[in-house]
Design a protein around this motif. Sequence first.
Motif, PDB file in Angstrom:
ATOM      1  N   ASP A   1      31.189  32.990  37.889  1.00 27.13           N
ATOM      2  CA  ASP A   1      31.798  31.680  37.653  1.00 27.13           C
ATOM      3  C   ASP A   1      32.046  31.448  36.152  1.00 27.13           C
ATOM      4  N   ALA A   2      32.721  32.413  35.546  1.00 28.17           N
ATOM      5  CA  ALA A   2      32.951  32.363  34.094  1.00 28.17           C
ATOM      6  C   ALA A   2      34.384  31.947  33.782  1.00 28.17           C
ATOM      7  N   GLU A   3      34.566  31.428  32.611  1.00 26.86           N
ATOM      8  CA  GLU A   3      35.906  31.159  32.090  1.00 26.86           C
ATOM      9  C   GLU A   3      36.400  32.455  31.438  1.00 26.86           C
ATOM     10  N   VAL A   4      37.621  32.851  31.778  1.00 27.34           N
ATOM     11  CA  VAL A   4      38.179  34.085  31.215  1.00 27.34           C
ATOM     12  C   VAL A   4      38.924  33.774  29.924  1.00 27.34           C
ATOM     13  N   VAL A   5      38.624  34.534  28.893  1.00 25.73           N
ATOM     14  CA  VAL A   5      39.426  34.484  27.675  1.00 25.73           C
ATOM     15  C   VAL A   5      40.059  35.862  27.538  1.00 25.73           C
ATOM     16  N   GLY A   6      41.412  35.913  27.496  1.00 28.76           N
ATOM     17  CA  GLY A   6      42.093  37.206  27.393  1.00 28.76           C
ATOM     18  C   GLY A   6      42.758  37.581  28.701  1.00 28.76           C
TER      19      GLY A   6
ATOM     20  N   PRO B   1      36.257  39.752  19.336  1.00 31.43           N
ATOM     21  CA  PRO B   1      37.454  40.527  19.028  1.00 31.43           C
ATOM     22  C   PRO B   1      38.185  41.039  20.264  1.00 31.43           C
ATOM     23  N   CYS B   2      37.638  40.751  21.451  1.00 29.28           N
ATOM     24  CA  CYS B   2      38.237  41.285  22.677  1.00 29.28           C
ATOM     25  C   CYS B   2      38.216  40.195  23.744  1.00 29.28           C
ATOM     26  N   ALA B   3      38.511  40.597  24.971  1.00 25.80           N
ATOM     27  CA  ALA B   3      38.446  39.633  26.069  1.00 25.80           C
ATOM     28  C   ALA B   3      37.010  39.152  26.248  1.00 25.80           C
TER      29      ALA B   3
END
Lengths: 343, 343, 343
Positions: free
Chosen positions: C19-24, C75-77
Amino acid sequence: MSSELEKQFTLSQLAEIVDAEVVGDSNTLVTGISTLQTAKKGDLSFLANPAYEKFLKETNASVVILSQSSAESCPCAALVVKNPYLAYATLSHYFAHTLTESKGTHSTAVVHETAVVDASAVIAANAVIEKGAVIGANVVIGAGCFIGENAVVAEQTRLYANVSVYHGVSIGKRCIIHSGAVLGADGFGIAPGSDGWNKIAQIGGVVVGDDVEIGANTTIDRGALDNTVIECGAKLDNQIQIAHNVVVGENTAIAACSGIAGSTRIGKNCILGGGCGIAGHLDITDNVHLTGMTLVTKSIKKPGVYSSGTAVEPNAQWRRNVVRFRQLDELANRVKKLEKDTK
Amino acid sequence: MSSELEKQFTLSQLAEIVDAEVVGDSNTLVTGISTLQTAKKGDLSFLANPAYEKFLKETNASVVILSQSSAESCPCAALVVKNPYLAYATLSHYFAHTLTESKGTHSTAVVHETAVVDASAVIAANAVIEKGAVIGANVVIGAGCFIGENAVVAEQTRLYANVSVYHGVSIGKRCIIHSGAVLGADGFGIAPGSDGWNKIAQIGGVVVGDDVEIGANTTIDRGALDNTVIECGAKLDNQIQIAHNVVVGENTAIAACSGIAGSTRIGKNCILGGGCGIAGHLDITDNVHLTGMTLVTKSIKKPGVYSSGTAVEPNAQWRRNVVRFRQLDELANRVKKLEKDTK
Amino acid sequence: MSSELEKQFTLSQLAEIVDAEVVGDSNTLVTGISTLQTAKKGDLSFLANPAYEKFLKETNASVVILSQSSAESCPCAALVVKNPYLAYATLSHYFAHTLTESKGTHSTAVVHETAVVDASAVIAANAVIEKGAVIGANVVIGAGCFIGENAVVAEQTRLYANVSVYHGVSIGKRCIIHSGAVLGADGFGIAPGSDGWNKIAQIGGVVVGDDVEIGANTTIDRGALDNTVIECGAKLDNQIQIAHNVVVGENTAIAACSGIAGSTRIGKNCILGGGCGIAGHLDITDNVHLTGMTLVTKSIKKPGVYSSGTAVEPNAQWRRNVVRFRQLDELANRVKKLEKDTK
């Protein structure tokens, strides 16, 4: 733990075994054994520690083992003895679960043709008995045990499952060795050389006397040249480490997690609390009692109770005191100076 | 421990092995090895510790290994060397009991068809070798050992009975692993959640270098993500606990019952006494020596000898001092005040 | 440790699990899991401890689990969650090596005809299951394990190789028991008599709740009369000793090498550091935290962090302080006198 076969004794039968005075109906039937708090009708219980006296008057036990001084407060039948704890120890065995032992050597056990196994011995499944080993009368070797070359296990001794006994180790009569114990692994003998450590062959053995109990996962190393010796009647709890060439004296009892370094001799009738450590090459005389987690770095020549360490306290307070400990010598010097100055 | 086959060497043969100067008859026959105190005719003995010099003149040994300075007091033939303890280490192996090894894989061993077992290796009774495991040349896998999937045991390494090696663990050459040791069990990785602890999969392995000895019932956990590493030449005694992702440096020796918490790195050539504890995520530099039962909660950046704890004393006296320890910070403050007041 | 079968997940698949928020890029492929320092392309990593924040900006990971506050420096997703350590714990299992389990009972296992083994259980090579034992659904009994008479192992529990379970021990669901653990050996019950120690039969059992993990070579003794109890969710590391009639409360976690003496009760949600010792017959309330190598000799009635012992210091300094410790009571009395004299 409930055993399938009900044990059943009359109060007079039990009294005879421990030479007790009966208070109450000598035909009272006893079918189990419990603490005062959990006992139910039919149970035998005991009162040995004054701290538990408060549970006596409300117990549901049918019979209580106790001393004369508590007899009056007992709400049920009683077995009056001089030493209730000892009488309890004796009678406890009448209520223990009896394991269903198969007879003889299990078909999956691997016994070397030169090993001498008494006809009355039990060798359980997947045990391995090496060349020249000797297994005495009524010995039980548990499942998965390993008995090395020329090792000797004397009569009536029981090894529970997965015990490892190295070559040449000798175990006396009526011993009990619990699972995971390792007897006879190499002592920690290494000599520094120019290119690292050089192993010293560990050529001595391990000799365990009669009536010794060795707890689960306890390790007793073989000697470097002479033997490591556990004398008769010594009792070792779990996870104890006995290094090479240690001698543990007759009837000495060692609680769990203690470690004894190489070549140290512990006298007779000593009691070591849990987690004690004794450095190597020391002599601990007879009748020494160490409280839990005591570290011994010098020989002890006088019987008595010994301790080391500090006692538990809240962490915040402890942190301050620990800092002060590191300044203790300096503090003592300052006090000395003050004493001089105020004279 | 007496071995069936008598070993026999001349003094000159032994001298050649350790490059010693012979004092006495170079044809003297040597058939055993003992301490100075217990030696009998035919025995080799050694004098390395000055504390034992007193036993030299009355020894019954036929030959004693010693240094030049003790040569004159020797009542028998001698092997004069610079480092008697090292020479003893080397020669001890010539008098060790040689176990009768069966050849090849015992019929009761269970070896997975994909495991690669060198033809010269010995797999003893009831050992289990899982899928993809690799067992090198002249390796001995003792009775009842378990070698997990894809684990590797390199040449000339010996595992005594009942060792457990989990999947993927890698063990180097010429190692000795004693009974009951467990390599590669899960590290203690748990994350607190709202409903209790959540296990963290332990995905790393254990990598043991060459010439490592691991004592009985010692446990070395697999890494959480990276490996737990025991570098070449390290020597671990019995009942040691190495947590996940610890690195034990080359030639470091650790005595029994010590525990190293997760991710701590111990340098090369360190010596840890018995029962030491090192907290997690610390760095211990090379050449650090901890005395027995020392607790380390901070990294150590300078080589040297370190200690913690208090020394054994009679219990009555200890009880009073322990109370005072809990008041130590307050005592120090009182001394400070006194100093101010008396200025 | 590389597993043969590549695992492969997209970032969005992983995000859904925790249940995480995705960045990238939510299609980023993840094939492994590593620390920030050792991660390579394709790896998932995590940042939970601020001390490791410095490794974030140079990591080669493809995805990092982190909290909102670190998201900008990544620095990454990223998988942004409230509790990165817990999310890492959950996702770690997706990258763990899956052992190749054989099905059913191995031909070399010895299972008593009266034992009840669920059809879905795995009984590995050379395991021994005694009379009346009950093995639940999807249980795995490792190679060389011993399961005593009438012992019960409930569903989905796994015993690794060479575990010893004595008669009548009961183990709950979803437990993990590591190699060399011994459950149900006799408690250390001995009564002094005129001719030495008399063994007290250990008639109680061991009851282990659900979701308990027990480390390698840990020993849990059976009770003297009542049971020894490990409540649900408790986590025990390696080489721990639990004596007879101890109760370890729900979700309590105990680090390696600790020992708990007989009849002591430890509450729920306690955390014991490594090498702690708790004396017998004590009560430790809920939510107590002991730091490493703490010795407890009195009951603890208030939650909090507790400690004992002294901290490591150079040996030369320590020797002086240790001498002063033995004079501490006397020193305190001298300070008292000084205070009186200077008033």
